[in-house]
Scaffold this motif. Sequence first.
Motif, PDB file in Angstrom:
ATOM      1  N   THR A  36       0.106   9.097  -8.188  1.00  0.00           N
ATOM      2  CA  THR A  36       1.537   8.882  -7.991  1.00  0.00           C
ATOM      3  C   THR A  36       2.111   9.844  -6.959  1.00  0.00           C
ATOM      4  O   THR A  36       2.673   9.408  -5.949  1.00  0.00           O
ATOM      5  CB  THR A  36       2.281   9.013  -9.335  1.00  0.00           C
ATOM      6  N   ALA A  76       0.366   9.406  -3.294  1.00  0.00           N
ATOM      7  CA  ALA A  76       0.886   8.303  -2.481  1.00  0.00           C
ATOM      8  C   ALA A  76       2.278   8.627  -1.947  1.00  0.00           C
ATOM      9  O   ALA A  76       2.622   8.270  -0.816  1.00  0.00           O
ATOM     10  CB  ALA A  76       0.913   7.015  -3.298  1.00  0.00           C
ATOM     11  N   GLY A  77       3.067   9.338  -2.760  1.00  0.00           N
ATOM     12  CA  GLY A  77       4.399   9.735  -2.313  1.00  0.00           C
ATOM     13  C   GLY A  77       4.352  10.734  -1.173  1.00  0.00           C
ATOM     14  O   GLY A  77       5.103  10.634  -0.203  1.00  0.00           O
ATOM     15  N   GLY A 105       4.675   7.082   0.744  1.00  0.00           N
ATOM     16  CA  GLY A 105       5.075   5.999  -0.155  1.00  0.00           C
ATOM     17  C   GLY A 105       5.078   4.632   0.494  1.00  0.00           C
ATOM     18  O   GLY A 105       5.760   3.719   0.030  1.00  0.00           O
ATOM     19  N   THR A 106       4.319   4.461   1.564  1.00  0.00           N
ATOM     20  CA  THR A 106       4.266   3.196   2.285  1.00  0.00           C
ATOM     21  C   THR A 106       3.079   2.357   1.827  1.00  0.00           C
ATOM     22  O   THR A 106       2.251   2.802   1.020  1.00  0.00           O
ATOM     23  CB  THR A 106       4.141   3.457   3.791  1.00  0.00           C
ATOM     24  N   THR A 131       3.750   2.866  -6.175  1.00  0.00           N
ATOM     25  CA  THR A 131       4.211   2.568  -4.814  1.00  0.00           C
ATOM     26  C   THR A 131       4.548   1.108  -4.587  1.00  0.00           C
ATOM     27  O   THR A 131       5.374   0.782  -3.726  1.00  0.00           O
ATOM     28  CB  THR A 131       3.125   3.002  -3.800  1.00  0.00           C
ATOM     29  N   SER A 132       3.940   0.205  -5.327  1.00  0.00           N
ATOM     30  CA  SER A 132       4.072  -1.219  -5.012  1.00  0.00           C
ATOM     31  C   SER A 132       5.509  -1.720  -5.068  1.00  0.00           C
ATOM     32  O   SER A 132       5.906  -2.576  -4.262  1.00  0.00           O
ATOM     33  CB  SER A 132       3.181  -2.046  -5.947  1.00  0.00           C
ATOM     34  N   ALA A 141      -1.692   4.881  -7.873  1.00  0.00           N
ATOM     35  CA  ALA A 141      -1.035   4.773  -6.567  1.00  0.00           C
ATOM     36  C   ALA A 141      -0.394   3.397  -6.410  1.00  0.00           C
ATOM     37  O   ALA A 141       0.717   3.260  -5.877  1.00  0.00           O
ATOM     38  CB  ALA A 141      -2.040   5.027  -5.449  1.00  0.00           C
ATOM     39  N   TYR A 142      -1.084   2.377  -6.866  1.00  0.00           N
ATOM     40  CA  TYR A 142      -0.533   1.017  -6.824  1.00  0.00           C
ATOM     41  C   TYR A 142       0.703   0.903  -7.714  1.00  0.00           C
ATOM     42  O   TYR A 142       1.746   0.373  -7.307  1.00  0.00           O
ATOM     43  CB  TYR A 142      -1.601   0.010  -7.268  1.00  0.00           C
ATOM     44  N   PHE A 163       8.276  -0.155  -4.279  1.00  0.00           N
ATOM     45  CA  PHE A 163       8.965   0.226  -3.043  1.00  0.00           C
ATOM     46  C   PHE A 163       8.454  -0.597  -1.860  1.00  0.00           C
ATOM     47  O   PHE A 163       9.228  -1.013  -1.003  1.00  0.00           O
ATOM     48  CB  PHE A 163       8.760   1.716  -2.772  1.00  0.00           C
ATOM     49  N   VAL A 164       7.149  -0.815  -1.834  1.00  0.00           N
ATOM     50  CA  VAL A 164       6.558  -1.570  -0.727  1.00  0.00           C
ATOM     51  C   VAL A 164       7.119  -2.986  -0.683  1.00  0.00           C
ATOM     52  O   VAL A 164       7.589  -3.472   0.365  1.00  0.00           O
ATOM     53  CB  VAL A 164       5.018  -1.603  -0.857  1.00  0.00           C
ATOM     54  N   MET A 204      -0.393   3.634   0.104  1.00  0.00           N
ATOM     55  CA  MET A 204      -0.939   3.011  -1.108  1.00  0.00           C
ATOM     56  C   MET A 204      -2.374   2.561  -0.887  1.00  0.00           C
ATOM     57  O   MET A 204      -3.266   2.847  -1.688  1.00  0.00           O
ATOM     58  CB  MET A 204      -0.067   1.814  -1.510  1.00  0.00           C
TER      59      MET A 204
END
Length: 409
Positions: free
Chosen positions: A370, A373-374, A378-379, A247-248, A243-244, A250-251, A383
């Motif tokens: 993956t 989290a999406g 995806g925020t 997503t990271s 997840a990290y 995009f974050v 995450m």
Amino acid sequence: MPATRTLAGPAGGRTAVRALPPLVPLAVVTGISPLATDMYIPGLPGMAVDLGTTPAVAQLSLTAFLVAFALGMLVVGPVSDGLGRRRIMVVGTALFVLTSVACALAPDASVLLVARLLQGLAGAAGAVVGRAMVTDVLDGDRRARVIGLLSAINAVAPVVAPLLGGLLLRFGTWRLTFWALAVTGTLLLVLVLTTFPETLPAERRSHGAGVSASLRRMGVLLRMPRFVLYLVTSCVATVGFFAYIATSSFVFQELYGYSESRYTLVFATNASAMIVSTLLFSRLVGRVSEDRLLSVGLLVATAGSAAVLVLALTSAPGGALWAALAVVTGAQGLVITGSATRTQALGHAMPGTAAALSGGLAFGVGGLGTPLAGLLGGTAVAMGTVMLLGLGVGALLQTVVARRVASAG
């Protein structure tokens, strides 16, 4: 430095001494897949244009590799317990070279996708068989230390790979990345042929190398409650880690406005924390039990994930989130290495199968982090939520459930 192990023979005599392959080439062979996964990512936009396809199809080449890699580990590991390690390592490395050339020469997206599938299978051979070779030759604290060192060296690959890929793009197109992988694979093939001994003699191999024999070996390990607990713990913890990874970027780039180069620094810093913790594991094991190091890693990672979620909910500055993620990824070094050493210890009679299950299932199930989290948006909150759930469940299994299973046994 090769390591050796002398075994008692069937009549109390001594069998031939087995040697561990040279550590650095062994680490590169087991870690070639992260290079093949991440090194060409900077060239994905150019690849889509060159092959006349969409960015989504170009990204599918990454998915094809990862799926084949996870499934390949589940196939190759048990087979190596029946056939031996060296021949599979040779075939896998040779196939990696050929598929890298096929990727470099791919005339269209369909050929590239097939080549990437086969490349994932080839990479799985090195990842599984390398860890099995360590278990064949070493035991106890020495095995844990070497697996820790391999994990540390392998952790460097995801950090270095995109940087190398970006550097290569200055001199050529995305195809140059695959030519570089082909050259690397060729050098490794020479080293495997000239310096890698067979670590699993015929008399110690499991009977059969077919599907039924492989499933039987898996069944033996999956009937061991403690092995299953380590396996599930590794899988759920990896969900949070994926997840990290997913997503990271995009974050930090979309929410906090970080540039690509600054986000690269974030990723490199966090990966460096993992490298340090895996090296720390290798130094501490023997003085501190592997189970305790694993428990500490899970508890610290869970606490760090909780901090990530709180910081996300309160719209804290990006620097604070960066620091919390560094704590999580640093602790993950203890988690990944600890779970690997414990599953290999319990599955020492069939180390290829043990490595296949711990690597293949953790990679496959962990990949669910993956899309999860999406789906949650995806925020940063998504995450943190997935990370906390995965690592929290892992910590609960290791510190509470495992103790009850051990006391009941």
